[in-house]
Design a protein around this motif. Structure first.
Motif, PDB file in Angstrom:
ATOM      1  N   TYR A   1      -9.838   1.089  -0.393  1.00  0.00           N
ATOM      2  CA  TYR A   1      -9.221   0.070   0.461  1.00  0.00           C
ATOM      3  C   TYR A   1      -9.828   0.010   1.859  1.00  0.00           C
ATOM      4  O   TYR A   1      -9.241  -0.552   2.769  1.00  0.00           O
TER       5      TYR A   1
ATOM      6  N   PHE B   1      -9.990  -3.503   3.442  1.00  0.00           N
ATOM      7  CA  PHE B   1      -8.801  -4.333   3.342  1.00  0.00           C
ATOM      8  C   PHE B   1      -7.992  -4.290   4.623  1.00  0.00           C
ATOM      9  O   PHE B   1      -8.031  -3.324   5.371  1.00  0.00           O
TER      10      PHE B   1
ATOM     11  N   LEU C   1      -1.023   4.168   1.340  1.00  0.00           N
ATOM     12  CA  LEU C   1      -2.247   3.895   0.582  1.00  0.00           C
ATOM     13  C   LEU C   1      -2.153   4.403  -0.848  1.00  0.00           C
ATOM     14  O   LEU C   1      -2.579   3.732  -1.786  1.00  0.00           O
TER      15      LEU C   1
ATOM     16  N   GLU D   1      -1.437  -0.524  -8.150  1.00  0.00           N
ATOM     17  CA  GLU D   1      -2.541  -1.351  -8.638  1.00  0.00           C
ATOM     18  C   GLU D   1      -3.206  -0.782  -9.881  1.00  0.00           C
ATOM     19  O   GLU D   1      -3.707  -1.528 -10.710  1.00  0.00           O
TER      20      GLU D   1
END
Length: 138
Positions: free
Chosen positions: A79, A82, A94, A101
């Motif tokens: 990430y 992002f 996180l 996901e």
């Protein structure tokens, strides 16, 4: 760099010289550990990956050399480009995003066992997230 075993071999297992194409089904060689973790259908931009039953066992032996990896470090890597809404992202935030996901939700026992077989979830690894992420200007 996650998934690099360059310390143990002359040629990296995880990457071809064309990194972007390393994970295309046409680039994954028969001896690749990834073949024991996934099956593939179609190709090109419509390729689909399907995890095999007990994929976590194959991943741990063939890809992680019997060790677990840090869920925090992997989530930070995945990430890194992002943007996160809210005040300050935490390591726990996180890892939660990563778990959701990638299907390792905490509500299902089987998914928790799979996650625990592959990952260390120590949040102390990154005690100061400000060293990793910076706020976006207005």
């Amino acid at each position: 760099m996650p998934f690099s075993d360059s310390e143990t071999r002359e040629e990296p297992t995880w990457f071809n010289s064309n990194v972007a194409g390393s994970y295309a089904p046409s680039s994954i060689r028969a001896q690749s550990p990834l073949r024991k973790v996934c099956t593939f259908s179609n190709g090109g931009r419509v390729a689909e990956f399907q995890l095999v039953p007990q994929h976590w066992e194959h991943a741990k032996t063939g890809m992680l050399f019997g060790e677990k990896i840090s869920a925090v470090a992997l989530a930070v890597f995945l990430y890194r480009d992002f943007r996160f809404a809210g005040e300050n992202a935490t390591a726990q935030d996180l890892v939660k995003i990563f778990r959701d996901e990638f299907g390792y939700r905490e509500q299902k026992n089987e998914e928790v066992e799979q996650f625990n077989a592959l990952f260390i979830e120590s949040h102390e690894i990154l005690s100061n997230m400000e060293d990793i992420f910076s706020p976006l200007a207005g």
